[in-house]
Design a protein around this motif. Structure first.
Motif, short mmCIF file in Angstrom:
data_model
loop_
_atom_site.label_atom_id
_atom_site.label_comp_id
_atom_site.label_asym_id
_atom_site.label_seq_id
_atom_site.Cartn_x
_atom_site.Cartn_y
_atom_site.Cartn_z
N ARG A 31 -52.19 -5.67 -40.80
CA ARG A 31 -51.05 -6.57 -40.63
C ARG A 31 -49.80 -5.96 -41.29
O ARG A 31 -48.71 -5.98 -40.73
CB ARG A 31 -51.38 -7.92 -41.26
N CYS A 32 -49.97 -5.39 -42.45
CA CYS A 32 -48.85 -4.78 -43.16
C CYS A 32 -48.26 -3.63 -42.33
O CYS A 32 -47.05 -3.53 -42.15
CB CYS A 32 -49.34 -4.30 -44.53
N LEU A 33 -49.14 -2.78 -41.80
CA LEU A 33 -48.67 -1.61 -41.05
C LEU A 33 -48.02 -2.00 -39.72
O LEU A 33 -47.13 -1.31 -39.23
CB LEU A 33 -49.85 -0.65 -40.79
N ILE A 34 -48.48 -3.12 -39.14
CA ILE A 34 -47.94 -3.56 -37.85
C ILE A 34 -46.65 -4.36 -38.04
O ILE A 34 -45.65 -4.15 -37.36
CB ILE A 34 -48.99 -4.39 -37.08
N TRP A 38 -42.44 0.48 -41.31
CA TRP A 38 -42.00 1.57 -42.21
C TRP A 38 -43.06 1.87 -43.28
O TRP A 38 -43.04 2.94 -43.88
CB TRP A 38 -40.65 1.24 -42.86
N THR A 39 -44.00 0.95 -43.48
CA THR A 39 -45.05 1.24 -44.46
C THR A 39 -46.01 2.32 -43.94
O THR A 39 -46.78 2.89 -44.72
CB THR A 39 -45.85 -0.03 -44.83
N GLN A 40 -45.95 2.61 -42.64
CA GLN A 40 -46.85 3.63 -42.06
C GLN A 40 -46.58 5.02 -42.62
O GLN A 40 -47.45 5.87 -42.62
CB GLN A 40 -46.68 3.67 -40.54
N GLY A 47 -53.75 9.66 -39.33
CA GLY A 47 -53.78 9.95 -37.90
C GLY A 47 -53.09 8.91 -37.05
O GLY A 47 -51.99 8.46 -37.39
N ASN A 48 -53.73 8.49 -35.98
CA ASN A 48 -53.08 7.65 -34.97
C ASN A 48 -52.79 6.21 -35.44
O ASN A 48 -53.68 5.38 -35.55
CB ASN A 48 -53.98 7.63 -33.71
N LEU A 49 -51.48 5.96 -35.66
CA LEU A 49 -51.03 4.60 -36.00
C LEU A 49 -49.98 4.20 -34.96
O LEU A 49 -49.02 3.49 -35.26
CB LEU A 49 -50.42 4.58 -37.42
N LEU A 106 -44.84 -6.95 -49.81
CA LEU A 106 -45.10 -7.14 -48.38
C LEU A 106 -46.61 -7.20 -48.14
O LEU A 106 -47.11 -8.04 -47.39
CB LEU A 106 -44.49 -5.98 -47.56
N LEU A 107 -47.34 -6.30 -48.79
CA LEU A 107 -48.80 -6.29 -48.63
C LEU A 107 -49.38 -7.60 -49.17
O LEU A 107 -50.30 -8.19 -48.59
CB LEU A 107 -49.41 -5.10 -49.36
N SER A 108 -48.82 -8.04 -50.26
CA SER A 108 -49.30 -9.26 -50.89
C SER A 108 -49.07 -10.48 -49.97
O SER A 108 -49.93 -11.36 -49.84
CB SER A 108 -48.60 -9.35 -52.24
#
Ligand code: HEM
Length: 147
Positions: A31-34, A38-40, A47-49, A106-108
């Motif tokens: 959820r955080c990465l989507i 920018w957290t990616q 690899g593939n994100l 954000l992760l929290s």
């Protein structure tokens, strides 16, 4: 120094005893990465994100989500001294990984949303308040090098 009531301690311990670290960790990090793409940038080696499906199907993301939950487990077991328990993790995230500390919050938030979705009606405002307090202490301990 953060003060915890007995009820808050029980709430946190009870919560961690019931959650599936692998599933909750994966859902939270995905959820955080989507939601905050920018957290990616910190996870280039995973690899593939490329899109949401790729992120959700990425085994390294799933594994790392579980690692994060185990990291939170360390705070849960050291509620009276989260800062000390996180000395090495804080140094790693700031000095080695250069993670902008805004990202911890954000992760929290993603964790709270994942728990709310999984717990439904059981995710009462009181429980949310306790989780958010716990995560605020975690976020501050992880990012303390910047303050
Ligand atoms: C807020 C709660 C967080 C916790 C409890 C946490 C916990 C951890 C733990 C336990 C590790 C493994 C440390 C080791 O290998 O010794 C780790 C690594 C790492 N974390 Fe965090 N983390 C958090 C947030 C974040 C955020 C928000 C980001 C970036 C947006 C991030 C980026 C990373 C990266 C890039 C690694 C190294 C991954 C690897 O090399 O495999 N972390 N984290």
């Amino acid at each position: 120094m953060v003060e915890w009531t007995d009820k808050e301690r029980t709430t946190i311990q009870d919560l961690f005893s019931k959650i599936d670290y692998d599933a909750v960790g994966q859902a939270t990090l995905c959820r955080c990465l989507i939601v905050y793409p920018w957290t990616q940038r910190y996870f280039a080696k995973f690899g593939n994100l490329y899109n949401a499906a790729a992120i959700m199907g990425n085994a390294d993301v799933a594994k790392h989500g579980s690692i994060i939950l185990h990291g939170l487990d360390r705070a849960m077991k050291n509620m009276d001294n989260i800062k000390a328990a996180y000395t090495d993790l804080s140094t790693l995230h700031s000095e080695t990984l250069h993670v902008d500390p805004d990202n911890f919050r954000l992760l929290s938030d993603c964790l709270a949303i994942v728990l709310a979705a999984r717990m439904g009606k059981n995710f009462t405002p009181e429980i949310q308040a306790t989780i958010q307090k716990f995560m605020a202490v975690v976020v501050s301990a992880l990012g303390r090098q910047y303050h």
